[in-house]
Design an enzyme around this catalytic site. Structure first.
Site: not given
Ligand code: 5GP
Ligand code: ZN
Length: 119
Positions: A30-31, A92, A98-100, A105, A107
Site C-alpha cells: 500500500d502506498i 472495505n 472507506g472503500q475508495s 482488494h 488489506h
C-alpha cells in the site's frame, strides 16, 4: 475497465511494489501503509467487491485469500515455530466503510498490535 487504478497497476501502466504474483492474483505494498506490513491483495480481473467475486468466480476468491496467506508467511506473520504474530485481512465494502478503489482488494495488515474493534 475504464479508469480503474488497480486495473492499470495489473496492466503495468502504474508502478507497483509487487511482493507476490500468480497468474490470477497480484499483491503489492500500500502506498500509505497503516502498519509495518500493509499489502493489498487483488484479483487481476476487475470485480468490485468480495461478494461480487464470490458470485462470479468463487475459486478466484479462494486464490486471493490463499495468496494473502502466502504473503503473510513471507512477511513472517505466519510461522512454523509456534510463534504466531498473526495478521488481519480486511476488505472495505462501500463508501461508508472507506472503500475508495472500486476493484476488490484485501488489506493485509500486520507487524504491530492491531486493536479491536477497528475504527
Ligand atoms: P480502500 O480505501 O479502498 O479500502 O483502500 C484503497 C487503498 O489503496 C488505500 O489504502 C490507499 O492507500 C491505496 N492506494 C491508493 N492509491 C494507491 C497507489 O497508487 N498505489 C498503491 N500501492 N496503493 C494505493
Ligand atoms: Zn479494476
Amino acid at each position: 475497465m475504464p479508469d480503474c487504478l488497480f486495473c492499470r497497476m495489473v496492466a503495468g501502466e502504474v508502478p507497483a511494489d509487487v511482493v507476490h504474483r500468480t497468474d490470477r492474483v497480484l499483491a503489492f505494498r500500500d502506498i500509505n501503509p497503516q502498519a509495518p506490513t500493509h499489502v493489498l491483495v487483488i484479483p487481476r480481473d476487475h470485480h468490485p467487491t468480495a461478494a461480487a467475486l464470490a458470485t462470479a468466480d468463487p475459486g478466484l476468491l479462494a486464490e486471493v485469500v490463499t495468496a494473502a496467506n502466502t504473503v503473510a508467511r513471507q512477511e513472517g506473520l505466519v510461522t512454523d515455530d509456534g510463534t504466531q504474530p498473526g495478521y488481519r485481512l480486511v476488505t472495505n465494502t462501500g463508501p461508508g466503510a472507506g472503500q475508495s478503489v472500486d476493484h476488490l482488494h484485501f488489506h493485509l495488515l500486520g507487524g504491530r498490535g492491531l486493536g479491536w474493534p477497528p475504527g
